[in-house]
Design a protein around this motif. Structure first.
Motif, PDB file in Angstrom:
ATOM      1  N   LYS A  47       0.832  -1.196   0.000  1.00 55.27           N
ATOM      2  CA  LYS A  47       0.000   0.000   0.000  1.00 55.27           C
ATOM      3  C   LYS A  47       0.874   1.256   0.000  1.00 55.27           C
ATOM      4  N   GLN A  48       1.931   1.246   0.796  1.00 56.66           N
ATOM      5  CA  GLN A  48       2.848   2.384   0.881  1.00 56.66           C
ATOM      6  C   GLN A  48       3.559   2.614  -0.447  1.00 56.66           C
ATOM      7  N   LEU A  49       3.971   1.525  -1.105  1.00 54.36           N
ATOM      8  CA  LEU A  49       4.751   1.639  -2.337  1.00 54.36           C
ATOM      9  C   LEU A  49       3.902   1.981  -3.560  1.00 54.36           C
ATOM     10  N   LEU A  74      11.324 -13.678  -2.796  1.00 51.36           N
ATOM     11  CA  LEU A  74      11.916 -13.059  -3.987  1.00 51.36           C
ATOM     12  C   LEU A  74      10.856 -12.689  -5.018  1.00 51.36           C
ATOM     13  N   TYR A  75       9.891 -13.563  -5.236  1.00 52.58           N
ATOM     14  CA  TYR A  75       8.827 -13.241  -6.194  1.00 52.58           C
ATOM     15  C   TYR A  75       8.053 -11.993  -5.754  1.00 52.58           C
ATOM     16  N   THR A  76       7.768 -11.887  -4.456  1.00 54.55           N
ATOM     17  CA  THR A  76       7.054 -10.711  -3.949  1.00 54.55           C
ATOM     18  C   THR A  76       7.857  -9.446  -4.229  1.00 54.55           C
ATOM     19  N   LEU A  77       9.147  -9.478  -3.903  1.00 53.27           N
ATOM     20  CA  LEU A  77      10.002  -8.298  -4.120  1.00 53.27           C
ATOM     21  C   LEU A  77      10.063  -7.901  -5.592  1.00 53.27           C
ATOM     22  N   ARG A  82       6.367  -3.819 -10.481  1.00 60.14           N
ATOM     23  CA  ARG A  82       5.436  -3.988 -11.608  1.00 60.14           C
ATOM     24  C   ARG A  82       3.986  -3.692 -11.231  1.00 60.14           C
ATOM     25  N   MET A  83       3.738  -3.438  -9.964  1.00 57.74           N
ATOM     26  CA  MET A  83       2.367  -3.147  -9.532  1.00 57.74           C
ATOM     27  C   MET A  83       1.922  -1.812 -10.130  1.00 57.74           C
ATOM     28  N   ARG A  87       5.989   2.916  -7.057  1.00 61.24           N
ATOM     29  CA  ARG A  87       7.053   3.911  -7.100  1.00 61.24           C
ATOM     30  C   ARG A  87       8.362   3.302  -6.594  1.00 61.24           C
ATOM     31  N   LEU A  88       8.489   1.981  -6.745  1.00 60.38           N
ATOM     32  CA  LEU A  88       9.677   1.258  -6.285  1.00 60.38           C
ATOM     33  C   LEU A  88      10.587   0.903  -7.452  1.00 60.38           C
TER      34      LEU A  88
END
Length: 196
Positions: A47-49, A74-77, A82-83, A87-88
């Motif tokens: 949510k923050q990202l 790793l998959y989550t990171l 790509r979400m 903004r990451l």
């Protein structure tokens, strides 16, 4: 520089984590989020990202330490950048060149493709020698190791791995051996007048 002025940079060494899942609370703490464990902590981070705000550059050193059963960490990171509205920017550093091919094969199936890989070749003997001279030059006082010893170390390490950490470790160990020899000679030195 102007574009990066408002961004937040987070640099974490994954070897310092007690478990792969420890990356989520560590990132949350760096972003100033209240502590939350498990799925709740991951949801808060997502949510923050994806909320409005400055870009976040997340640099993860020793990324291969986050390998886990099913590679869920790793998959989550790797999915976060790509979400929608993310903004990451994620930068992972690993010694294993085949990490994404071997452990994260599903990433290649994504429409945007897999992560971009940059291969940094091992250091040459000249580069290792320069690194060693620069590091040892930071030590005040007499020369610790002579130039021939540094060249020898650089040549041997470049032939095996080209790993600067290995070369620095060899030099550290050499200095420790010399310190032990100096200490033992000082302790065994006879007193003036020939008395022990």
């Amino acid at each position: 520089q102007d574009e990066l002025a408002g961004s937040k940079t987070i640099v974490l060494n994954c070897m310092a984590l007690s478990s792969p899942q420890g990356i989520f609370p560590a990132v949350g703490q760096q972003l100033g989020l209240p502590a939350a464990a498990g799925r709740e902590g991951v949801r808060r981070l997502e949510k923050q990202l994806t909320a409005r705000g400055p870009m976040v550059l997340l640099v993860l050193d020793e990324l291969d330490q986050l390998e886990s059963k099913g590679q869920d960490v790793l998959y989550t990171l790797f999915e976060w950048p790509r979400m929608p509205s993310s903004r990451l920017v994620l930068v992972g550093l690993a010694n294993a060149l085949d990490l994404t091919d071997r452990s994260l094969a599903r990433l290649r199936a994504h429409p945007a493709g897999g992560p971009r890989l940059l291969h940094f070749p091992p250091y040459t003997k000249e580069q290792l020698s320069a690194i060693l001279q620069e590091r040892l030059g930071q030590v005040a006082g007499d020369t610790v190791l002579d130039a021939a010893a540094l060249q020898f170390c650089a040549r041997k390490v470049s032939a095996v791995s080209g790993d600067a950490r290995k070369a620095l470790d060899v030099c550290r160990r050499a200095v420790e051996v010399v310190e032990l020899e100096v200490r033992s000679q000082t302790l065994l030195k006879p007193l003036p007048g020939g008395e022990w």
